[in-house]
Design an enzyme around this catalytic site. Structure first.
Site, PDB file in Angstrom:
ATOM      1  N   ILE A  82     -34.314  51.524  58.746  1.00 33.24           N
ATOM      2  CA  ILE A  82     -35.742  51.581  59.049  1.00 33.24           C
ATOM      3  C   ILE A  82     -35.902  52.309  60.365  1.00 33.24           C
ATOM      4  O   ILE A  82     -35.571  51.787  61.429  1.00 33.24           O
ATOM      5  CB  ILE A  82     -36.395  50.187  59.147  1.00 33.24           C
ATOM      6  CG1 ILE A  82     -36.475  49.522  57.782  1.00 33.24           C
ATOM      7  CG2 ILE A  82     -37.812  50.314  59.735  1.00 33.24           C
ATOM      8  CD1 ILE A  82     -37.237  48.210  57.791  1.00 33.24           C
ATOM      9  N   ASP A  83     -36.389  53.522  60.292  1.00 34.00           N
ATOM     10  CA  ASP A  83     -36.702  54.296  61.486  1.00 34.00           C
ATOM     11  C   ASP A  83     -38.196  54.154  61.729  1.00 34.00           C
ATOM     12  O   ASP A  83     -39.006  54.599  60.917  1.00 34.00           O
ATOM     13  CB  ASP A  83     -36.333  55.767  61.254  1.00 34.00           C
ATOM     14  CG  ASP A  83     -36.659  56.637  62.456  1.00 34.00           C
ATOM     15  OD1 ASP A  83     -36.696  56.105  63.573  1.00 34.00           O
ATOM     16  OD2 ASP A  83     -36.872  57.837  62.266  1.00 34.00           O
ATOM     17  N   ASP A 140     -34.350  45.765  57.760  1.00 34.33           N
ATOM     18  CA  ASP A 140     -33.282  46.615  58.285  1.00 34.33           C
ATOM     19  C   ASP A 140     -31.957  46.317  57.590  1.00 34.33           C
ATOM     20  O   ASP A 140     -31.299  47.211  57.063  1.00 34.33           O
ATOM     21  CB  ASP A 140     -33.105  46.364  59.789  1.00 34.33           C
ATOM     22  CG  ASP A 140     -33.842  47.374  60.639  1.00 34.33           C
ATOM     23  OD1 ASP A 140     -33.865  48.551  60.272  1.00 34.33           O
ATOM     24  OD2 ASP A 140     -34.381  46.974  61.671  1.00 34.33           O
ATOM     25  N   LYS A 160     -42.777  62.209  61.448  1.00 34.50           N
ATOM     26  CA  LYS A 160     -43.265  63.399  62.161  1.00 34.50           C
ATOM     27  C   LYS A 160     -42.558  64.652  61.647  1.00 34.50           C
ATOM     28  O   LYS A 160     -43.176  65.714  61.524  1.00 34.50           O
ATOM     29  CB  LYS A 160     -43.046  63.218  63.665  1.00 34.50           C
ATOM     30  CG  LYS A 160     -43.872  62.079  64.266  1.00 34.50           C
ATOM     31  CD  LYS A 160     -43.680  61.948  65.750  1.00 34.50           C
ATOM     32  CE  LYS A 160     -42.345  61.370  66.139  1.00 34.50           C
ATOM     33  NZ  LYS A 160     -42.163  59.954  65.725  1.00 34.50           N
ATOM     34  N   ASP A 216     -30.399  55.568  58.932  1.00 35.83           N
ATOM     35  CA  ASP A 216     -31.284  54.678  59.672  1.00 35.83           C
ATOM     36  C   ASP A 216     -32.068  53.896  58.624  1.00 35.83           C
ATOM     37  O   ASP A 216     -32.937  54.455  57.956  1.00 35.83           O
ATOM     38  CB  ASP A 216     -32.238  55.464  60.570  1.00 35.83           C
ATOM     39  CG  ASP A 216     -32.922  54.560  61.599  1.00 35.83           C
ATOM     40  OD1 ASP A 216     -33.027  53.347  61.329  1.00 35.83           O
ATOM     41  OD2 ASP A 216     -33.344  55.060  62.654  1.00 35.83           O
ATOM     42  N   THR A 273     -39.629  50.945  63.814  1.00 32.21           N
ATOM     43  CA  THR A 273     -39.819  49.496  63.748  1.00 32.21           C
ATOM     44  C   THR A 273     -41.269  49.101  63.997  1.00 32.21           C
ATOM     45  O   THR A 273     -41.844  48.287  63.265  1.00 32.21           O
ATOM     46  CB  THR A 273     -38.914  48.801  64.789  1.00 32.21           C
ATOM     47  OG1 THR A 273     -37.555  49.100  64.487  1.00 32.21           O
ATOM     48  CG2 THR A 273     -39.120  47.306  64.782  1.00 32.21           C
ATOM     49  N   ASP A 317     -31.422  59.333  64.005  1.00 33.12           N
ATOM     50  CA  ASP A 317     -32.839  59.520  64.282  1.00 33.12           C
ATOM     51  C   ASP A 317     -33.309  60.947  64.039  1.00 33.12           C
ATOM     52  O   ASP A 317     -34.522  61.215  64.095  1.00 33.12           O
ATOM     53  CB  ASP A 317     -33.158  59.147  65.731  1.00 33.12           C
ATOM     54  CG  ASP A 317     -33.118  57.652  65.974  1.00 33.12           C
ATOM     55  OD1 ASP A 317     -33.429  56.898  65.033  1.00 33.12           O
ATOM     56  OD2 ASP A 317     -32.775  57.238  67.096  1.00 33.12           O
ATOM     57  N   GLU A 363     -27.058  52.415  61.592  1.00 35.29           N
ATOM     58  CA  GLU A 363     -27.544  51.834  62.841  1.00 35.29           C
ATOM     59  C   GLU A 363     -27.153  50.368  62.983  1.00 35.29           C
ATOM     60  O   GLU A 363     -26.972  49.878  64.096  1.00 35.29           O
ATOM     61  CB  GLU A 363     -29.068  51.971  62.925  1.00 35.29           C
ATOM     62  CG  GLU A 363     -29.620  51.509  64.260  1.00 35.29           C
ATOM     63  CD  GLU A 363     -31.104  51.739  64.403  1.00 35.29           C
ATOM     64  OE1 GLU A 363     -31.579  51.807  65.546  1.00 35.29           O
ATOM     65  OE2 GLU A 363     -31.783  51.842  63.372  1.00 35.29           O
ATOM     66  N   SER A 372     -41.571  57.256  63.890  1.00 36.08           N
ATOM     67  CA  SER A 372     -40.424  57.599  63.048  1.00 36.08           C
ATOM     68  C   SER A 372     -40.311  59.080  62.714  1.00 36.08           C
ATOM     69  O   SER A 372     -41.065  59.913  63.206  1.00 36.08           O
ATOM     70  CB  SER A 372     -40.478  56.794  61.738  1.00 36.08           C
ATOM     71  OG  SER A 372     -41.399  57.354  60.827  1.00 36.08           O
ATOM     72  N   HIS A 417     -40.911  56.273  73.909  1.00 39.91           N
ATOM     73  CA  HIS A 417     -40.042  57.095  73.067  1.00 39.91           C
ATOM     74  C   HIS A 417     -40.105  58.569  73.433  1.00 39.91           C
ATOM     75  O   HIS A 417     -39.190  59.329  73.131  1.00 39.91           O
ATOM     76  CB  HIS A 417     -40.428  56.926  71.593  1.00 39.91           C
ATOM     77  CG  HIS A 417     -40.163  55.543  71.077  1.00 39.91           C
ATOM     78  ND1 HIS A 417     -40.641  55.099  69.868  1.00 39.91           N
ATOM     79  CD2 HIS A 417     -39.478  54.502  71.614  1.00 39.91           C
ATOM     80  CE1 HIS A 417     -40.265  53.844  69.679  1.00 39.91           C
ATOM     81  NE2 HIS A 417     -39.563  53.469  70.710  1.00 39.91           N
TER      82      HIS A 417
END
Length: 327
Positions: A121-122, A43, A235, A119, A124, A262, A66, A232, A208
């Protein structure tokens, strides 16, 4: 915007390389021990690389990221900061700890008329389990996403080093292997117009997005297959590239506000590929209100032709929940 796109793609590919290198050190024991250090190193390292690149090439542009380096500046974190420094050095970027922290903190800017949102790393959990995660970078000007880059290290074949999806407002979406950016192709959503044939993707983690409500919506639409669950903004990339027709991010907490990093990059990647992105009430996502989508509730992403059907199914399940018939 050609220069901005080029800079963004270079920065994201550089960050993807670092993430892949760190991810290669993760084993299955990491999750059991709840050792989050690999993802934390990735990150911070990813944000440092992207912010450094933007500072060099677009120094007037602020970044809303982030992460911040507050914890890394504490004396007892010097060993951890050294690990980040070593990962950057392995990518050919040599700097002392203070400089690295300054790069990371360049992402602590406040939203304004023109800024990048990042972001690093979207996804984790996807990173740790070897699943999908992305490096997501977008340029927002006057509340509109103008440029988007989604670096997806776990997509594509083993030789590709991941896929990079890029979109420019009114310029379409393209995808290329991270290892060969010149080998790009246009990206288009599926033309499926029959909900019974549609494919749904949703978050892996039930915390989520409401899986129970997604199941109700799937039944209402007559979907035949099991949902494809991905971590993440991968999608968004999946819908954009025709791998699914529907992505639902359904509220699990009435007070939760989605973060702009996000959704900014993913939303443009889909819309420029011909799809549609709104909240669950059919309202456009509003990126003009700071760090969160404070006036939006949830997110509905489709290939376009199915959007009104999906919104109607979402509204029907809300009615069922309110009347107590959704259990």
């Amino acid at each position: 915007m050609e220069n901005e796109l080029h800079v963004a793609e270079l920065a994201v590919r550089e960050a993807m390389g670092l993430c892949l290198a760190v991810q290669a050190t993760v084993d299955t024991a990491v999750l059991e021990k709840r050792d989050r250090s690999p993802v934390t190193i990735a990150d911070f390292g990813s944000q440092a690389l992207v912010c450094r690149s933007l500072a060099i090439n677009l120094p007037a542009d602020p970044v809303v990221g982030e992460e911040n380096a507050g914890v890394l500046r504490q004396p007892d974190q010097s060993e951890f900061l050294d690990r980040i420094r070593n990962e950057l050095a392995a990518r050919g970027v040599t700097a002392d700890g203070e400089t690295i922290c300054d790069w990371i903190d360049r992402g602590a800017a406040a939203p304004c008329d023109r800024f990048w949102t990042l972001d690093p790393i979207d996804g984790t959990k996807g990173f740790l389990r070897g699943g999908q995660y992305v490096v997501a970078l977008a340029l927002i000007v006057d509340g509109q996403v103008e440029i988007a880059v989604l670096g997806c290290p776990s997509m594509g074949n083993a030789d590709s080093e991941g896929l990079v999806f890029s979109a420019v407002r009114d310029g379409g979406t393209r995808v290329a292997p991270a290892a060969d950016p010149d080998d790009s192709r246009p990206v288009r959503v599926s033309d499926c117009a029959e909900s019974i044939m549609a494919r749904l993707c949703e978050s892996v983690e039930p915390g989520h997005s409401s899986h129970d409500r997604s199941e109700m919506i799937a039944r209402t639409l007559g979907l035949q297959g099991e949902p494809v669950r991905l971590d993440s903004q991968a999608k968004y990339a999946t819908v954009a590239d025709g791998g699914a027709e529907i992505f639902l991010k359904l509220p699990v907490d009435a007070d939760y506000q989605e973060k702009i990093w996000d959704h900014a990059a993913g939303s443009l990647v889909v819309t420029e590929a011909g799809g549609t992105v709104t909240d669950i009430h059919g309202q456009p996502l509003d990126f003009s209100l700071g760090r969160t989508l404070s006036t939006n509730s949830g997110v509905v992403v489709t290939n376009g032709p199915l959007h009104q059907q999906v919104l109607a199914a979402v509204a029907a399940t809300e009615t069922d929940r309110d009347s107590g018939n959704g259990n």
